[in-house]
Design a protein around this motif. Structure first.
Motif, PDB file in Angstrom:
ATOM      1  N   GLN B  99       1.818  27.362  17.917  1.00 20.56           N
ATOM      2  CA  GLN B  99       0.573  28.121  17.988  1.00 20.56           C
ATOM      3  C   GLN B  99       0.109  28.420  16.573  1.00 20.56           C
ATOM      4  O   GLN B  99      -0.543  27.586  15.974  1.00 20.56           O
ATOM      5  N   CYS B 100       0.481  29.535  15.979  1.00 22.29           N
ATOM      6  CA  CYS B 100      -0.006  29.762  14.616  1.00 22.29           C
ATOM      7  C   CYS B 100       0.725  28.873  13.630  1.00 22.29           C
ATOM      8  O   CYS B 100       0.213  28.560  12.564  1.00 22.29           O
ATOM      9  N   LEU B 134      12.396  34.261  14.945  1.00 26.71           N
ATOM     10  CA  LEU B 134      11.426  35.072  15.677  1.00 26.71           C
ATOM     11  C   LEU B 134      10.080  34.370  15.760  1.00 26.71           C
ATOM     12  O   LEU B 134       9.633  33.740  14.802  1.00 26.71           O
ATOM     13  N   CYS B 135       9.443  34.492  16.911  1.00 23.33           N
ATOM     14  CA  CYS B 135       8.095  33.949  17.100  1.00 23.33           C
ATOM     15  C   CYS B 135       7.258  35.041  17.747  1.00 23.33           C
ATOM     16  O   CYS B 135       7.719  35.693  18.692  1.00 23.33           O
ATOM     17  N   ARG B 136       6.041  35.207  17.273  1.00 25.87           N
ATOM     18  CA  ARG B 136       5.201  36.267  17.811  1.00 25.87           C
ATOM     19  C   ARG B 136       4.114  35.711  18.724  1.00 25.87           C
ATOM     20  O   ARG B 136       3.398  36.470  19.350  1.00 25.87           O
ATOM     21  N   CYS B 137       4.001  34.383  18.755  1.00 22.87           N
ATOM     22  CA  CYS B 137       2.875  33.785  19.471  1.00 22.87           C
ATOM     23  C   CYS B 137       3.236  33.161  20.819  1.00 22.87           C
ATOM     24  O   CYS B 137       2.453  33.220  21.742  1.00 22.87           O
ATOM     25  N   THR B 138       4.393  32.515  20.894  1.00 21.13           N
ATOM     26  CA  THR B 138       4.639  31.639  22.043  1.00 21.13           C
ATOM     27  C   THR B 138       5.489  32.251  23.139  1.00 21.13           C
ATOM     28  O   THR B 138       5.511  31.757  24.256  1.00 21.13           O
ATOM     29  N   GLY B 139       6.265  33.285  22.832  1.00 20.68           N
ATOM     30  CA  GLY B 139       7.235  33.757  23.822  1.00 20.68           C
ATOM     31  C   GLY B 139       8.392  32.786  23.989  1.00 20.68           C
ATOM     32  O   GLY B 139       9.169  32.922  24.929  1.00 20.68           O
ATOM     33  N   TYR B 140       8.492  31.787  23.111  1.00 19.79           N
ATOM     34  CA  TYR B 140       9.620  30.852  23.028  1.00 19.79           C
ATOM     35  C   TYR B 140       9.682  29.809  24.142  1.00 19.79           C
ATOM     36  O   TYR B 140      10.403  28.821  24.016  1.00 19.79           O
TER      37      TYR B 140
ATOM     38  N   ARG C  13      -2.471  20.204  20.385  1.00 18.52           N
ATOM     39  CA  ARG C  13      -3.264  20.932  19.411  1.00 18.52           C
ATOM     40  C   ARG C  13      -3.646  20.039  18.248  1.00 18.52           C
ATOM     41  O   ARG C  13      -2.817  19.297  17.730  1.00 18.52           O
ATOM     42  N   LYS C  19       1.164  21.424  11.062  1.00 17.92           N
ATOM     43  CA  LYS C  19       2.012  22.610  11.098  1.00 17.92           C
ATOM     44  C   LYS C  19       3.482  22.236  11.245  1.00 17.92           C
ATOM     45  O   LYS C  19       4.347  22.879  10.647  1.00 17.92           O
ATOM     46  N   GLY C 474      -4.174  30.808  15.614  1.00 17.47           N
ATOM     47  CA  GLY C 474      -2.954  30.431  16.320  1.00 17.47           C
ATOM     48  C   GLY C 474      -3.184  30.339  17.807  1.00 17.47           C
ATOM     49  O   GLY C 474      -2.348  29.852  18.551  1.00 17.47           O
ATOM     50  N   HIS C 659       5.355  38.154  26.151  1.00 11.11           N
ATOM     51  CA  HIS C 659       6.371  38.527  25.149  1.00 11.11           C
ATOM     52  C   HIS C 659       5.946  39.804  24.430  1.00 11.11           C
ATOM     53  O   HIS C 659       6.723  40.741  24.259  1.00 11.11           O
TER      54      HIS C 659
END
Lengths: 272, 156, 760
Positions: B99-100, B134-140, C13, C19, C474, C659
């Motif tokens: 994502q990001c 750690l990832c803040r965008c995908t939820g893994y 994407r 990336k 993102g 999440h």
């Protein structure tokens, strides 16, 4: 050893660098400004694990948690140490951090001390004036205080072969399933026979300034029947020996409740 | 106190003058301008700076540059070969695992080391492998998907 | 309808390749020649007058190239309320309020220089609780702001007192939510470069570069033409980078001007936690009237927003939560009293959902409590009250598409709602919640605009240059926009180069916030692409001597509908049209303003968004009564997004939002000490869930084909963040018999609550 000489020379102005996963964070936060780092990575021979049926396990000061996870003798004879390794940090941290570093940093929440305490491990220390070996439990003197004197280095951890027929559990009760510090850490080793406890060893972490053996709880059970009500009492006896604090992770009240529950659960699970 | 060292990164030898206290992460980014390795926390708590040292995943922010001497260092820049994406990179692209993109280099390096050692992982093993990233965008979820998909196509 | 080639497909994407190779440049990777490093000096006191600042020792330090104080930054800025200057001159209002900044040859020198700046403060009484701050006699934080109430957004629709009289029951509950941080992977950073012509180039990880440009130009009093904002790839935004609103930005700009060299300021992670804003703490009282059968007659919500020391997005955040509560259920009598209250604490800002998740949490949690009190099924009570397509809601929203009921039914079905509730297992529980969010919004009084822009050029080889005002932070917006362009043009996704982020080459627009990229940005793209397509067909028609209506474009080929063998490539059309007398390039532009209205200034009613997206969450948990640990067994998350332009991308957004929602629910909290310093501003004790902590997530996409958005699309990114804590708390309540509403709901809170219950 050169390392000991350097340590003695610099005194408290120097720190030993093993894996560095704890120390470097401290330095980045500005908690220490040492004049020198003595890099154990440059000392040969400290990264070995060896095992004999007679003497047990010998773990060098530079042995990483990843090595402990890969080790067949650890898997076969010291499952509680293996469990402590599984629950430590992340793959990246385990590839770098050392058991010896975990011990000497002496955080009350550390994973490493608990299996060492129930396995009756010993710490081999070298100094400029020779060496000494002490029980692992004696390494911990308080929060982030270890028993090393000026100029001393922990070079090896030795764990005797556990008695035959022992079973055990390791719990790291934390708020996340990885990358976390224990709110309560527990290691239990039991041996039973004929419906009675022959041997009981209970080590607790994160509930006192040092990791310790809950000997009152152990005494309560040793030689007695493996009965639910008694095991519950042991949990309460262990809790009574704790001196937890309230911090960012948990209150002391909650930690006490957890100790009661986890000691009970841990012993029950070991009996299963 | 600066000292002259040689770092072997992605097969290439780099001669540098660095102070003992500098981390591999800072040397990669600042001295060598290899910007693919990211600095998200600088404390070993997020895995974004994961590089491989002799095939093992480590946090570059907790590795002194001088301690990386004599080791085979791999960064994200060395993963694709001859303009071709590595199967792990391809899986990340195809499975929606990016994502990001800030955690992606670290995730991919971790995955590379992991699959080299465990080429046929279970879902739980894959999750454990990236527990330090750690990832803040995908939820893994898609990242784990990508790892399992890459496992099927990684040959080495 | 024509079968779609690109829209609705799982197109990878468009930026994924750069990336995964580490080639993608983020703002934090930008370096320019001769660059200096800046750092800020911050107040150690929560409230104090500045008596004197002596920077002379710092200025003399070798390696220090510029030192500034508030004297050099007399700019007033803000989002809706202009209450901030970059560096304070009169007084400081929170621990961390910046008072000076330095630029030096490296970070270490800059940090040492900060230590040499001497500031004399006179401490003032401080207030840290918003309810206290509102009282008479509380310390006043901003002069002239009575009772520290910076804003008071209100909605007064219908007659809520009559509604309560008509009700069989009126319930009132107080529910609070905690501060949580964005935790953007890329820490905030900016690089300011002045050139010899007096032009500023500002590299910044902005969600809205055009707006950043306006703000900088306004604050500095220089023309917009002298400000260029450049945004590269962005390592997460979640609302923290909406606009240029940070002291850091202006400090870098002024340091660069003073030193004559480019200046970069970047936050460390511990600074990022506390100085990049965060989700505001809300203290809410929800009063709801219900009939015996569960019909909601009316609702009155009071919300005290603990704003912190400066407004930033506070008033907007307080407003949004109020607006959306009048848009979910069919009651028409609704009152909302919001208070944005200053406190001497670090200040909050916009965070994914901007106030909506918190107020939804209070409303939905109370509704679950009401269901329990009435002995009603929480799913049934929602279905009974849910808004429907065609409704004009209490808030004035006109719902041209609404999948709320379907969202609820689908998550209930997935989680096994009926079967499991009929056969409850000990220590297990199910919870359900729903929500609504907007797609772009017109909620800032006086700003009657919600637009996006697009420009398009078709090249000689048939490829396309597409410039959008939407920044891909993102979320995958560039990919979705490219898919829309590809679909309209009949040209493959791989041939379209989509750029964003440079105010000199990209059109103006509101950028990325309010879940607007796909729909608002997408409509601008669609209009521009339709124009470009028309031009291609007209030119092809001339060349092929056919009427344009007889032509179609697919796979970069223009062909005659009735004789598909007769065709020419788009590339040939472009070249034909360009290289001839009086030729023309194929170029198009679009500025698209969403068809929404500003609210009535008195009641607050208005159709303030082009479309509303709905969603629901159903969660199953198992609670360990011995430790209080909550095992989340499954999260079902449905989303009415109108049309999934990229289903895999939409699913990824939902999973990521769950999440974030689970973190909000179970593990994340900004812990402040008694003067407002953050105690856990590092990633060990600020607990973002790891891969091992994530439960199975089941995203469900519901397509209601909104009549306005491109191919029927509506917003998604923020709605997906709503409802997770609501459903989780309800599930735990069912498992334990206790509503523990204090977030985050930790094992400790559960166990101690169970013990208290036992001892009663």
């Amino acid at each position: 050893m050169d390392a000991c000489k350097l340590l003695t020379k610099y005194g408290s102005k120097a720190r030993i660098l093993a894996g560095g996963t704890d120390l470097l964070v401290e330095l980045k936060r500005g908690w220490h400004k040492p004049a020198a780092l003595i890099n154990l990575k440059t000392v040969k021979g400290l990264d070995k694990i060896s095992f004999t049926k007679k003497e047990g396990l010998r773990i060098g000061a530079m042995v990483t948690w990843a090595q402990l996870l890969d080790s067949k003798p650890v898997a076969g004879h010291y499952p509680l140490l293996r469990m402590a390794a599984e629950h430590l940090g992340s793959m990246q941290i385990r590839n770098t951090a050392t058991l010896a570093g975990n011990i000497t940093q002496a955080s009350p929440a550390a994973n490493g001390p608990l299996p060492l305490l129930v396995y009756d491990a010993r710490c081999v220390i070298k100094g400029t004036n020779g060496g000494r070996t002490i029980p692992a439990e004696k390494m911990f003197r308080g929060v982030r205080k270890n028993a090393l004197r000026k100029g001393e280095v922990l070079t090896e951890i030795r764990i005797p072969v556990p008695p035959a027929g022992v079973k055990g559990t390791y719990y790291k009760f934390a708020l996340r399933r990885a990358m976390d510090l224990a709110v309560v850490g527990l290691c239990v080793l039991v041996k039973t026979g004929g419906g009675n406890f022959h041997e009981v060893r209970i080590a607790l972490g994160s509930v006192a300034p040092k990791p310790f053996r809950a000997r009152n709880a152990e005494k309560l059970l040793k030689g007695k029947k493996t009965e639910d009500a008694l095991i519950r009492k042991a949990g309460e006896a262990a809790a009574a020996q704790c001196a937890p604090i309230t911090d960012l992770r948990a209150s002391k009240e909650y930690r006490i409740e957890l100790v009661k529950e986890l000691v009970y659960k841990g012993i029950k699970e070991s009996l299963a | 106190m600066k000292r002259e060292i040689t770092l072997t990164i992605n097969g290439e030898a780099y001669k540098l003058e660095v102070e003992n206290r500098r981390t591999l992460l800072d040397v990669l980014r600042e001295d060598l301008r290899l910007l693919g390795t990211k600095k998200m926390c600088d404390m070993g708590e997020c895995g974004s700076c994961t590089v491989l040292l002799d095939g093992k995943a480590v946090n570059a922010c907790l590795t002194l540059a001088v301690d990386a001497r004599g080791k085979k260092i791999e960064t994200i820049e060395g993963v694709a070969r001859g303009g071709e994406l590595h199967p792990i990179q391809k899986a990340f692209v195809d499975k929606g695992a990016v994502q990001c993109g800030f955690c992606s280099p670290g995730m991919i390096m971790t995955t590379k080391a992991f699959l080299q050692k465990n080429p046929r992982p279970t879902e739980e093993e894959a999750k454990t492998a990236i527990a330090g990233n750690l990832c803040r965008c995908t939820g893994y979820v898609r990242i784990v998907d990508a790892i399992l998909s890459a496992a099927d196509s990684v040959k080495e | 309808m024509k079968e779609l080639d690109f829209v609705g497909k799982d197109v990878p994407r468009v930026d994924a390749e750069v990336k995964v190779t580490g080639e993608a440049i983020f703002s934090v990777d930008v370096t320019v020649p001769n660059m200096l490093w800046g750092r800020m000096l911050r107040s150690p006191l929560p409230h104090a007058r500045i008596l004197n600042i002596d920077t002379s020792r710092a200025e003399r330090m070798p390696g220090v190239k510029a030192v500034i104080t508030g004297q050099e930054t007399p700019f007033v800025f803000g989002v809706s309320h202009m209450d901030q200057t970059p560096l304070q001159t009169e007084k400081v209002r929170y621990v961390g309020d910046p008072v000076a900044a330095v630029a030096a040859v490296d970070v270490d020198t800059a940090l040492e220089a900060l230590e040499r700046i001497k500031v004399d403060y006179e401490p003032l009484p401080a207030v840290f609780d918003p309810e206290e701050a509102m009282q008479e006699g509380a310390p006043i934080i901003h002069e002239g702001i009575k009772n520290n109430i910076a804003a008071n957004p209100r909605y007064n629709i219908g007659d809520v007192d009559r509604a309560f009289k008509e009700a069989d029951h009126v319930f009132e509950d107080r529910i609070e939510t905690q501060r949580v941080a964005h935790v953007c992977p890329e820490p905030h950073n900016c690089t300011a470069v002045w050139d010899a012509s007096g032009k500023l180039t500002f590299y910044y990880c902005s969600q809205m570069p055009s707006v950043s440009r306006i703000q900088i130009s306004k604050a500095l009093g220089i023309p917009e033409s002298k400000v260029r904002v450049i945004t590269n790839h962005v390592g997460g935004g979640f609302g923290s980078r909406a606009t240029s609103k940070f002291p850091m930005d202006f400090a870098a700009i002024v340091l660069a001007r003073k030193s004559g060299r480019p200046v970069r300021i970047e936050y460390t992670r511990d600074e990022e936690f506390i100085f990049s804003t965060f989700r505001h703490k809300f203290i809410m009282t929800v009063k709801t009237g219900v009939k015996k059968d569960g019909t909601i007659t009316g609702r009155h919500i009071t919300n005290i927003c603990d704003n912190g020391a400066y407004c930033d997005y506070g008033p907007v955040v307080t407003n949004v939560g109020g607006a959306m509560q009048g848009t979910l259920y069919r009651f028409m009598d609704y009152r909302y009293d919001g208070y944005t209250v200053y406190t001497n604490l670090p200040y909050g800002g916009a965070m994914r959902g901007i106030g909506n998740p918190q107020v939804h949490y209070a409303g939905e949690t109370q509704l679950n409590m009401i269901a329990e009190r009435l002995g009603m099924d929480p799913l049934e009570i929602r279905l009974k009250n849910a808004v429907r397509t065609g409704d004009e809601t209490a808030s004035g929203a006109i719902l041209k598409s609404c999948g709320l009921a379907e969202c609820l039914e689908k998550v209930a079905e997935k989680i096994g709602w009926k079967e499991k509730r009929a056969n409850p297992k000990p220590n297990r529980g199910l919870g359900i919640a729903c929500g609504v969010h907007f797609t772009g919004v017109r909620l800032s009084p006086g700003i009657d605009a919600d637009f996006a822009g697009a420009t398009m050029t078709v090249n000689d080889d048939g490829s396309v240059n597409l410039a959008t005002s939407c920044v891909d932070i993102g979320s995958g917006s560039s990919t979705a926009l490219t898919q829309i362009a590809a679909e309209v043009l009949g040209i493959e996704v791989q041939k379209i180069n989509t750029i964003f982020g440079d105010t000199e080459t990209c059109p103006m627009g509101w950028g990325s916030r309010a879940s607007r990229n796909t729909a608002v940005g997408g409509m601008a793209i669609q209009k521009a692409a339709e124009d470009a397509r028309k031009q291609i067909l007209e030119a092809a028609g001339v060349k092929m001597e056919v009427h344009p209506d007889d032509l179609e474009i697919r796979n970069s080929t223009v062909f005659v509908k009735s004789a598909p063998g007769k065709s020419m490539s788009v590339a040939d059309v472009v070249r034909f049209n360009r290289y001839r007398k009086d030729g023309q390039a194929i170029m198009a532009k679009s500025h698209w303003d969403a068809p929404s209205q500003l609210a009535d200034p008195v009641t607050g009613r208005g159709n303030f968004s082009m479309a509303f997206s709905f969603g629901a969450k159903a969660i199953e948990v198992e609670v360990d009564p011995g430790t209080g640990q909550i095992h989340v067994l499954e999260v079902a998350a449905s989303q009415d997004l109108g049309k999934a332009i990229n289903p895999l991308g939409a699913i990824g957004q939902i999973e990521g939002a769950v999440h974030m929602g689970l973190g909000f629910a179970m593990s994340e909290e900004i812990a402040l000490d008694d003067v407002g310093r953050m105690k856990n501003n590092y990633l060990l004790d600020y607990r973002v869930l790891t891969s091992l902590d994530m439960p199975p997530v089941s995203p469900i996409l519901i397509e209601t084909n909104d009549p306005i958005g491109p191919y029927g699309a509506k917003g998604l990114g923020e709605m997906a963040t709503i409802g997770t804590p609501d459903a989780l708390v309800a599930a735990v309540a069912e498992a334990t018999g206790l509503f523990i509403t204090d977030l985050p709901i930790t094992p400790e809170k559960v166990l101690l609550a169970l013990k208290r219950k036992k001892s009663k």
